[in-house]
Enzyme design. Structure first.
Site, PDB file in Angstrom:
ATOM      1  N   GLY A   9       0.821  -1.203   0.000  1.00 33.29           N
ATOM      2  CA  GLY A   9       0.000   0.000   0.000  1.00 33.29           C
ATOM      3  C   GLY A   9       0.856   1.254   0.000  1.00 33.29           C
ATOM      4  N   GLY A  10       2.072   1.137  -0.513  1.00 33.44           N
ATOM      5  CA  GLY A  10       3.043   2.226  -0.438  1.00 33.44           C
ATOM      6  C   GLY A  10       2.787   3.369  -1.399  1.00 33.44           C
ATOM      7  N   PHE A  13      -1.798   7.106   0.855  1.00 34.44           N
ATOM      8  CA  PHE A  13      -1.529   8.357   1.551  1.00 34.44           C
ATOM      9  C   PHE A  13      -0.398   8.208   2.575  1.00 34.44           C
ATOM     10  CE2 PHE A  13      -3.248  11.212   5.123  1.00 34.44           C
ATOM     11  CZ  PHE A  13      -2.459  12.282   4.731  1.00 34.44           C
ATOM     12  N   GLY A  15       1.475   5.457   3.117  1.00 34.87           N
ATOM     13  CA  GLY A  15       2.585   4.699   2.552  1.00 34.87           C
ATOM     14  C   GLY A  15       3.526   5.528   1.707  1.00 34.87           C
ATOM     15  N   THR A  88     -10.180   0.140   3.448  1.00 33.84           N
ATOM     16  CA  THR A  88     -10.501   0.989   4.592  1.00 33.84           C
ATOM     17  C   THR A  88     -11.898   1.573   4.447  1.00 33.84           C
ATOM     18  OG1 THR A  88      -9.522   2.935   3.553  1.00 33.84           O
ATOM     19  CG2 THR A  88      -8.076   1.597   4.920  1.00 33.84           C
ATOM     20  N   TYR A 190     -14.662  -3.659   9.262  1.00 31.56           N
ATOM     21  CA  TYR A 190     -13.321  -3.087   9.120  1.00 31.56           C
ATOM     22  C   TYR A 190     -12.531  -3.244  10.418  1.00 31.56           C
ATOM     23  CZ  TYR A 190      -9.606   0.398   8.885  1.00 31.56           C
ATOM     24  OH  TYR A 190      -8.397   1.026   8.949  1.00 31.56           O
ATOM     25  N   LYS A 194      -8.991  -5.367  11.172  1.00 29.46           N
ATOM     26  CA  LYS A 194      -7.761  -4.770  11.705  1.00 29.46           C
ATOM     27  C   LYS A 194      -7.318  -5.487  12.985  1.00 29.46           C
ATOM     28  CE  LYS A 194      -5.978  -2.079   9.734  1.00 29.46           C
ATOM     29  NZ  LYS A 194      -5.148  -2.266   8.508  1.00 29.46           N
ATOM     30  N   ARG A 258     -13.401  12.535  17.335  1.00 28.47           N
ATOM     31  CA  ARG A 258     -12.294  11.688  16.888  1.00 28.47           C
ATOM     32  C   ARG A 258     -10.980  12.376  17.251  1.00 28.47           C
ATOM     33  NH1 ARG A 258     -16.236   9.109  16.432  1.00 28.47           N
ATOM     34  NH2 ARG A 258     -16.958   7.849  14.677  1.00 28.47           N
TER      35      ARG A 258
END
Length: 379
Positions: A9-10, A13, A15, A88, A190, A194, A258
């Site tokens: 996933g590099g 954002f 990564g 995600t 999700y 994780k 959050r």
């Protein structure tokens, strides 16, 4: 000899930002990424700024973590794996269940299977976990002490009662920062994936002589994040609505909170996990330790853009969303010396200045809402 690091996933954002900082520190970087159109747009190899930021600077493998052959190619010759590749989005995970399981859980299982059964030189695996594994988080009850409420009930939220409750508590619960010992009880698919990723890596890697490190990231934001994805990233969703001249729709009563952590802080914490041996075998929260409500987010964006965008506090809600969460950073500060440098106010200024330089993306937010409505996940 330079250490070689694989970032799955590099091109995403976090990564891509991590890759660029590690390159500047002298590491050799390989990226495995499928350039998902949901994040990078329909013609990613020509139009994705995230992808172009690493192009010709890293060894790039266009592939997927659901492919054993792609994993084998990517792992060959590497010393460290930073595993970011994942689907995600809380809401989307509640109906694209198989995709989230295939990518997040099965993709991680393929990696571990290769590490367990094939020759390699991997010494450390860093996994991107998530604050979503804490579910509704940690609260103090006057009657019962510390409690961990279950998922909120639709019948309560239908009546506009959005705060969490706990059986036997007659007084309002007092929100607490979640530390790494807090109860793990995710409220979305999700979050479940994780939790599973983190636990597999923290369990399997030590048996193979590989050091695992897990980072439970809070809500990451900053210049470079995808403005195309209507499923995740409240700052980018609101920004796209503002730039299109559309109203902002705020779920619940807008008081939900959050912990928003700036991209540079996330990258710095992750590099500490890569380089500091004291991180080996540990799980860390990464955030600011500050709870910010959604009304504040919306107003901050509007003010920084100089806009007059109407804000609609709808009372609607998404099944699987949590009410509040912010991180206790005591462990990461004490163990490896991480201190966030960016306040929300400072980070928002940098983020909105960057957005002002970007072309306005289509606002596909309503499409994402319609998908959830059809499945009874948006009420």
């Amino acid at each position: 000899m330079k250490k070689r690091i694989l970032i799955t996933g590099g091109a995403g954002f976090i990564g891509s930002n991590l890759a660029l900082k590690l390159l500047a520190k002298g590491y050799e970087i390989t990226v495995l990424d499928n350039l998902s159109p949901q994040i990078h747009g329909e013609d990613p190899e020509n139009t994705s700024e995230l992808f172009k930021s690493i192009l010709n600077k890293v060894t790039f493998i266009k592939g997927t973590v659901t492919s054993k052959a792609d994993w084998e190619e990517a792992i060959n010759g590497q010393d460290i794996i930073v595993h970011f590749a994942a689907e995600t989005g809380t809401g989307q995970s509640m109906y694209e269940i198989r995709k989230y399981i295939d990518v997040n859980i099965n993709g991680t299982a393929i990696m571990l299977d290769i590490l367990a059964n094939q020759t390699h030189q991997i010494k450390k695996v860093v996994i991107a976990s998530s604050r979503s594994i804490y579910g509704e988080g940690k609260y103090l009850s006057e009657e019962l002490g510390m409690v961990y409420p279950k998922h909120r009930k639709s019948e309560d939220m239908d009546g506009g009662n959005f705060e969490v409750t706990y059986p036997g508590c007659t007084q309002p619960l007092q929100l607490q920062a979640t530390d790494e010992e807090s109860k793990i009880h995710p409220s979305s698919v999700y979050g479940i994936t994780k939790q599973n990723q983190e636990q597999m890596i923290m369990t399997v890697c030590p048996t193979l002589g590989i050091a695992p490190v897990a980072f439970r990231y809070q809500n990451v934001y900053g210049p470079g994040q995808s403005l195309k994805n209507p499923y995740t990233g409240i700052l980018s969703i609101f920004s796209t609505q503002i730039k299109n001249g559309n109203d902002i729709n705020i779920f619940e009563d807008g008081e939900e909170t959050r912990d928003f952590v700036f991209i540079d802080d996330v990258v710095d914490a992750t590099i500490l996990g890569i380089e500091d041996e004291r991180a080996n075998g540990e799980v860390f929260n990464v955030g600011t330790g500050v709870a910010t409500n959604v009304i504040t987010v919306a107003n901050s964006l509007i003010n920084n853009y100089g806009a007059n965008t109407p804000v609609n506090i709808s009372g609607n809600y998404r099944v699987g969303d949590i009410r509040h969460n912010f991180a206790d950073l005591s462990k990461i500060k004490q163990k490896i010396g991480f201190e966030p440098k960016f306040t929300f106010e400072a980070g928002i200024k940098l983020f909105t200045a960057w957005v002002n330089e970007q072309k306005v993306e289509s606002d596909n937010y309503e499409q994402s809402i319609e998908e959830m409505k059809k499945r009874g996940l948006y009420k």
